[in-house]
Scaffold this motif. Structure first.
Motif, mmCIF file in Angstrom:
data_model
loop_
_atom_site.group_PDB
_atom_site.id
_atom_site.type_symbol
_atom_site.label_atom_id
_atom_site.label_comp_id
_atom_site.label_asym_id
_atom_site.label_seq_id
_atom_site.Cartn_x
_atom_site.Cartn_y
_atom_site.Cartn_z
ATOM 1 N N ARG A 187 0.851 -1.186 0.000
ATOM 2 C CA ARG A 187 0.000 0.000 0.000
ATOM 3 C C ARG A 187 0.889 1.238 0.000
ATOM 4 N N LEU A 188 0.705 2.102 -0.992
ATOM 5 C CA LEU A 188 1.406 3.375 -1.061
ATOM 6 C C LEU A 188 0.463 4.475 -0.591
ATOM 7 N N VAL A 189 0.949 5.363 0.259
ATOM 8 C CA VAL A 189 0.136 6.465 0.758
ATOM 9 C C VAL A 189 0.913 7.758 0.586
ATOM 10 N N TRP A 190 0.213 8.797 0.108
ATOM 11 C CA TRP A 190 0.817 10.120 -0.010
ATOM 12 C C TRP A 190 -0.177 11.176 0.433
ATOM 13 N N ASP A 191 0.316 12.393 0.620
ATOM 14 C CA ASP A 191 -0.521 13.513 1.045
ATOM 15 C C ASP A 191 -1.663 13.699 0.050
ATOM 16 N N SER A 192 -2.896 13.786 0.541
ATOM 17 C CA SER A 192 -4.065 13.875 -0.338
ATOM 18 C C SER A 192 -4.069 15.136 -1.195
ATOM 19 N N ARG A 193 -3.210 16.115 -0.869
ATOM 20 C CA ARG A 193 -3.113 17.306 -1.726
ATOM 21 C C ARG A 193 -2.569 16.957 -3.104
ATOM 22 N N ALA B 227 7.531 -6.896 -15.745
ATOM 23 C CA ALA B 227 7.000 -8.247 -15.541
ATOM 24 C C ALA B 227 6.997 -8.664 -14.075
ATOM 25 N N LYS B 228 7.631 -7.885 -13.203
ATOM 26 C CA LYS B 228 7.734 -8.260 -11.799
ATOM 27 C C LYS B 228 6.626 -7.660 -10.935
ATOM 28 N N PHE B 229 5.762 -6.851 -11.518
ATOM 29 C CA PHE B 229 4.620 -6.366 -10.749
ATOM 30 C C PHE B 229 3.373 -6.351 -11.621
ATOM 31 N N GLY B 230 2.249 -6.472 -10.947
ATOM 32 C CA GLY B 230 0.981 -6.607 -11.651
ATOM 33 C C GLY B 230 0.203 -5.317 -11.706
ATOM 34 N N ASP B 231 -1.070 -5.382 -11.316
ATOM 35 C CA ASP B 231 -1.919 -4.197 -11.378
ATOM 36 C C ASP B 231 -1.468 -3.147 -10.368
ATOM 37 N N ILE B 232 -1.702 -1.891 -10.728
ATOM 38 C CA ILE B 232 -1.541 -0.762 -9.820
ATOM 39 C C ILE B 232 -2.939 -0.184 -9.631
ATOM 40 N N ILE B 233 -3.485 -0.318 -8.435
ATOM 41 C CA ILE B 233 -4.858 0.106 -8.157
ATOM 42 C C ILE B 233 -4.812 1.478 -7.510
ATOM 43 N N MET B 234 -5.302 2.476 -8.223
ATOM 44 C CA MET B 234 -5.185 3.855 -7.761
ATOM 45 C C MET B 234 -6.338 4.248 -6.831
ATOM 46 N N ALA B 235 -6.019 5.100 -5.850
ATOM 47 C CA ALA B 235 -7.003 5.720 -4.971
ATOM 48 C C ALA B 235 -6.631 7.197 -4.841
ATOM 49 N N GLU B 236 -7.484 7.994 -4.174
ATOM 50 C CA GLU B 236 -7.230 9.428 -4.094
ATOM 51 C C GLU B 236 -5.949 9.750 -3.339
ATOM 52 N N ASP B 237 -5.659 8.977 -2.295
ATOM 53 C CA ASP B 237 -4.507 9.300 -1.456
ATOM 54 C C ASP B 237 -3.408 8.255 -1.532
ATOM 55 N N GLY B 238 -3.435 7.446 -2.596
ATOM 56 C CA GLY B 238 -2.403 6.431 -2.701
ATOM 57 C C GLY B 238 -2.723 5.380 -3.742
ATOM 58 N N ALA B 239 -2.145 4.217 -3.551
ATOM 59 C CA ALA B 239 -2.328 3.138 -4.516
ATOM 60 C C ALA B 239 -1.979 1.813 -3.849
ATOM 61 N N VAL B 240 -2.500 0.741 -4.408
ATOM 62 C CA VAL B 240 -2.106 -0.608 -4.002
ATOM 63 C C VAL B 240 -1.361 -1.234 -5.170
ATOM 64 N N LEU B 241 -0.215 -1.788 -4.879
ATOM 65 C CA LEU B 241 0.648 -2.380 -5.892
ATOM 66 C C LEU B 241 0.725 -3.877 -5.688
ATOM 67 N N LEU B 242 0.445 -4.654 -6.736
ATOM 68 C CA LEU B 242 0.635 -6.106 -6.711
ATOM 69 C C LEU B 242 2.005 -6.420 -7.294
ATOM 70 N N LEU B 243 2.759 -7.282 -6.631
ATOM 71 C CA LEU B 243 4.116 -7.531 -7.110
ATOM 72 C C LEU B 243 4.601 -8.926 -6.731
ATOM 73 N N ASP B 244 5.675 -9.332 -7.401
ATOM 74 C CA ASP B 244 6.355 -10.592 -7.130
ATOM 75 C C ASP B 244 6.886 -10.562 -5.696
ATOM 76 N N ALA B 245 6.673 -11.652 -4.971
ATOM 77 C CA ALA B 245 7.108 -11.715 -3.577
ATOM 78 C C ALA B 245 8.594 -11.438 -3.423
ATOM 79 N N ASN B 246 9.393 -11.818 -4.404
ATOM 80 C CA ASN B 246 10.836 -11.600 -4.321
ATOM 81 C C ASN B 246 11.221 -10.134 -4.434
ATOM 82 N N MET B 247 10.287 -9.290 -4.914
ATOM 83 C CA MET B 247 10.577 -7.864 -5.069
ATOM 84 C C MET B 247 10.036 -7.036 -3.912
ATOM 85 N N GLU B 248 9.294 -7.670 -3.006
ATOM 86 C CA GLU B 248 8.587 -6.918 -1.963
ATOM 87 C C GLU B 248 9.535 -6.082 -1.102
#
Length: 261
Positions: A95-101, A122-143
């Motif tokens: 989960r990525l979070v940033w200032d909502s501004r 190829a090492k990460f999947g969808d990037i799900i955007m939200a107003e104050d951040g995003a959720v990133l799906l990725l290969d466990a080895n890259m976490e």
């Protein structure tokens, strides 16, 4: 693996040649005794290749997982028929979070920051955007690497932490139907109508390799589209050719486009 040489010849010389070769190699590992073999994250077009490979060999079948229901980019597993164990797709979420501004940060900004770290797409999947951040799906080895090094998106400082896959809501596709007429079913005409840009800009986008047809790069503006074709324009999204509705009195072709918003 049965029909390997025929599959290799079929994809050789195409934009998918290298990808198909890697997938065929994974399927071969299973045919030689592995219970399963998992790919990197791939696009829907690659899944079609995987299905074609499995159709040529009755010893394996395909399973896909992108970390949550409805994921677009997934990891594919070639699984030996008869194997009843679980497949470890090794997918994690952050989960990525940033200032909502800074809510104007986009999918492209997050993608660019990850690529700037040297992380292969190829090492990460969808990037799900939200107003104050995003959720990133990725290969466990890259976490751990991403958690340690991804400190900014664009110029904005971000906080990053592990996120439970079970907390990700199923993807809901919102569709806007566009009923229009075009002079022809050429790709540039459909892109212009569906994405609300001029035909000149559509042709330039195709020439600049910003357009994909059925998840494959396309360079020909004159390519005719068909019902069911999926078209994406980088920065604008995706749409599907839903229906050809007929010919008008002036000879224009009516089309129903389904644009995902």
């Amino acid at each position: 693996m049965k029909n390997k040489e025929r599959l290799v010849r079929y994809y050789q010389g195409t934009d998918n040649g290298a990808l198909a070769a890697r997938l065929i190699e994974l399927a071969e590992y299973v045919c030689k005794g592995r219970p399963y073999a998992v790919s990197d994250f791939v696009s829907p077009g690659a899944v079609q290749i995987g299905e074609t490979i499995c159709a040529q060999d009755t010893d394996v079948h395909l399973q896909c997982d992108g970390g949550y229901e409805g994921a677009e980019r997934v990891r594919m597993a070639f699984v030996r028929n008869g194997y009843e164990g679980a497949v470890d797709f090794s997918i994690r979420a952050c989960r990525l979070v940033w200032d909502s501004r800074y809510r104007l940060l986009t999918h492209r900004d997050v993608l660019g920051s990850l690529m700037g770290l040297g992380v292969e797409r190829a090492k990460f999947g969808d990037i799900i955007m939200a107003e104050d951040g995003a959720v990133l799906l990725l290969d466990a080895n890259m976490e751990s690497y991403v958690q340690q090094h991804l400190q900014k998106v664009s110029i904005v400082t971000v906080q990053i932490a592990p996120y439970d896959l079970k907390e990700i809501a199923p993807r809901q596709k919102k569709v806007k139907e566009i009923k229009t007429t075009v002079a022809s079913l050429r790709l540039d005409a459909i892109v212009a109508s569906g994405f609300g840009i001029s035909r000149t800009k559509a042709a330039a986008a195709i020439k600049g390799e910003r357009v994909q047809l059925n998840w494959q790069p396309i360079k020909s503006s004159s390519r005719e589209v068909r019902v069911g074709d999926c078209i994406s324009l980088r920065g604008k999204g995706k749409m599907e050719v839903g229906e050809i509705t007929g010919i008008s009195r002036k000879g224009r072709t009516g089309v129903l486009l389904k644009r995902y918003i």
